[in-house]
Motif scaffolding. Structure first.
Motif, short mmCIF file in Angstrom:
data_model
loop_
_atom_site.label_atom_id
_atom_site.label_comp_id
_atom_site.label_asym_id
_atom_site.label_seq_id
_atom_site.Cartn_x
_atom_site.Cartn_y
_atom_site.Cartn_z
N THR A 161 -28.71 -28.27 -18.94
CA THR A 161 -27.81 -29.32 -19.39
C THR A 161 -26.67 -28.67 -20.17
O THR A 161 -26.73 -27.49 -20.51
N LYS A 162 -25.64 -29.46 -20.46
CA LYS A 162 -24.54 -28.95 -21.29
C LYS A 162 -25.05 -28.47 -22.65
O LYS A 162 -24.53 -27.52 -23.20
N ASP A 163 -26.10 -29.13 -23.16
CA ASP A 163 -26.64 -28.76 -24.46
C ASP A 163 -27.53 -27.53 -24.41
O ASP A 163 -27.64 -26.80 -25.39
N LYS A 164 -28.18 -27.28 -23.24
CA LYS A 164 -29.11 -26.16 -23.15
C LYS A 164 -29.19 -25.64 -21.72
O LYS A 164 -29.74 -26.29 -20.85
N VAL A 165 -28.64 -24.46 -21.50
CA VAL A 165 -28.79 -23.78 -20.22
C VAL A 165 -30.15 -23.10 -20.23
O VAL A 165 -30.44 -22.28 -21.09
N GLU A 166 -31.01 -23.51 -19.29
CA GLU A 166 -32.39 -23.01 -19.25
C GLU A 166 -32.53 -21.71 -18.47
O GLU A 166 -33.46 -20.94 -18.71
#
Length: 159
Positions: free
Chosen positions: A56-61
């Motif tokens: 996600t924009k908040d967290k690249v996994e």
């Protein structure tokens, strides 16, 4: 204070809204789609590297680079794939646009979809179709791939 709010509103109206791609502001989107509440993107950076990003924009996994490109022709279109390797795992973003069936004299319906396949060695562990294309990118934009991206023969065994 009113002038700051007015300026902020004016700037928001004048600049395009960025879509869901996980690419950086200066990157070019090679591939991007939503799969549920997550995004998978392939991004061309200013230094000509192609990166795979998932999350996600908040967290690249997951972030990978150095893809291998393959493509195949089909009636009325083609299939394109970008494969990113991580140990025994392959992360493949793909698109398919081909004629599906005759719907009248000289007219064909199109099959058009894209998605993500994850392989562990040769075993498919994930095969998800895209559920949305907020950025308007409807497949692998192979015209953006730099010449140094490795090419491989198309593997018809991968779903």
């Amino acid at each position: 204070m009113k002038s700051i709010l007015c300026l902020t509103g004016l700037l928001a109206a004048c600049f395009p809204v960025f879509g869901q791609a996980l690419c950086g502001v200066e990157d070019k989107v090679v591939f991007s789609c939503e799969i549920g509440h997550k995004n998978v993107s392939a991004c061309l950076t200013p230094n000509a590297s192609v990166n795979y990003l998932y999350g996600t924009k908040d967290k690249v996994e997951l972030s990978l680079n150095s893809p291998v490109f393959s493509s195949a022709a089909c009636s009325g279109g083609g299939i394109s794939r970008l494969r990113f390797q991580n140990g025994n795992y392959s992360y493949i973003v793909y698109d398919v646009m081909c004629n599906a069936e005759s719907i009248g004299e000289g007219q064909w319906s199109k099959t058009d979809y894209a998605g993500l396949i994850v392989l562990n060695s040769d075993k498919v562990i994930v095969n998800n179709d895209c559920t949305g294309f907020a950025d308007g990118v409807l497949g692998v934009n192979s015209s953006l791939l730099p010449e140094n991206v490795e090419r491989e023969d198309f593997n018809y065994q991968i779903p």
